[in-house]
Design a protein around this motif. Structure first.
Motif, short mmCIF file in Angstrom:
data_model
loop_
_atom_site.label_atom_id
_atom_site.label_comp_id
_atom_site.label_asym_id
_atom_site.label_seq_id
_atom_site.Cartn_x
_atom_site.Cartn_y
_atom_site.Cartn_z
N PHE B 33 0.85 -1.20 0.00
CA PHE B 33 0.00 0.00 0.00
C PHE B 33 0.88 1.24 0.00
N TYR B 35 0.53 5.44 0.95
CA TYR B 35 -0.28 6.47 1.59
C TYR B 35 0.45 7.80 1.50
N GLU B 44 -3.52 9.15 4.06
CA GLU B 44 -4.59 9.01 3.07
C GLU B 44 -4.15 7.99 2.03
N PHE B 45 -5.02 7.04 1.77
CA PHE B 45 -4.75 5.95 0.84
C PHE B 45 -4.49 6.48 -0.56
N TYR B 48 -3.02 0.40 -4.02
CA TYR B 48 -2.85 -0.92 -3.42
C TYR B 48 -2.45 -1.94 -4.49
N ASP B 56 -6.15 -1.32 -6.85
CA ASP B 56 -6.91 -0.12 -6.47
C ASP B 56 -5.99 1.08 -6.55
N SER B 58 -7.54 4.24 -6.66
CA SER B 58 -8.55 5.28 -6.55
C SER B 58 -8.09 6.49 -5.74
N LEU B 91 4.09 7.21 2.80
CA LEU B 91 4.26 5.99 3.57
C LEU B 91 3.94 4.77 2.72
N THR B 100 -7.41 -7.66 2.17
CA THR B 100 -7.10 -6.27 2.47
C THR B 100 -7.34 -5.93 3.92
N THR B 101 -7.71 -6.90 4.72
CA THR B 101 -7.99 -6.60 6.12
C THR B 101 -6.90 -7.09 7.05
N GLN B 104 -1.20 -4.25 8.59
CA GLN B 104 -0.23 -3.60 7.72
C GLN B 104 1.01 -3.22 8.53
#
Lengths: 113, 115
Positions: B33, B35, B44-45, B48, B56, B58, B91, B100-101, B104
């Motif tokens: 990921f 950020y 903030e994302f 991924y 992702d 987005s 990051l 995805t859960t 991390q």
């Protein structure tokens, strides 16, 4: 806008006291995670609580989750000066295969020796 | 074992320059990921990856941002024609599972300052 919002934004306590931080979110979640970030460092994972759990403990940490109120709390007991850091909650939306977790803006905790 | 590493730790760029930020995830971690963290805010994302696939993107703020993970390990976040609003800490995080859960693990971040 951020899904998670921490409250308070800043908290200052004496060593040995307990610290409680709250997180509110907006949509249904799969799980909620708490992270700690020391100044100038990356985030460190503290604890994960799933949507079907109500409370979880890890050492001096206690996390609760109330999905009906869409809120979570992080309690740090017997705080130490080393607990001084920013604390963030992050939520994973329910029923998604995307990678997008959402972090709040954090609570800055200062523990005075 | 070694954690997530990022390089450089600090980068100063003049407005309009291109930058490339590198992330070395924990060996064997499937998910990666990126950020963006502005001062005083939460991460903030951005994007991924699951292995080499970018599932992702987005959160990428504009088409000036591009990320890749060609061999499913090291990842690079590239920002073209940097603007002052790109100044932030970037990051990188990795997790063991494809889900995805999963927990991390974060790197120390790259602090980008655009002058």
């Amino acid at each position: 806008s951020q899904q998670g919002e921490e409250d308070p934004q800043a908290l200052s306590i004496q060593e040995g006291e307990n610290a409680t931080m709250n997180c509110s979110y907006k949509t249904s979640i799969n799980n909620l995670q708490w992270y700690r970030q020391n100044s100038g460092r990356g985030l460190v994972h503290l604890i994960l609580i799933r949507s079907n759990e109500r409370e979880k403990h890890s050492g001096r940490l206690r996390v609760t989750l109330d999905t009906s109120k869409k809120s979570s709390s992080l309690l740090i007991t017997a705080s130490r000066a080393a607990d001084t850091a920013s604390y963030f909650c992050a939520t994973w939306p329910y029923n998604t295969n995307a990678g997008k977790s959402t972090f709040g803006d954090g609570t800055t905790l200062t523990v005075k020796p | 074992g070694a954690g997530v590493s990022q390089s450089p730790r600090y980068k100063v760029a003049k407005r309009g320059q291109d930058v490339a930020l590198r992330c070395d995830p924990i060996s064997g971690h499937v998910s990666l990921f990126w950020y963006q963290q502005a001062l005083g805010q939460g991460p903030e994302f951005l994007t991924y990856f699951q292995n080499e696939a970018q599932l992702d993107k987005s959160g990428l703020p504009s088409d000036r941002f591009f990320a890749e993970r060609p061999e499913g390990s090291v990842s690079t976040l590239k920002i073209q024609r940097t603007q002052q609003e790109d100044s932030a800490v970037y990051l990188c995080a990795s997790s063991l599972e494809a889900a995805t859960t999963d927990t991390q693990y974060f790197g120390p971040g790259t602090r980008l300052t655009v002058l």
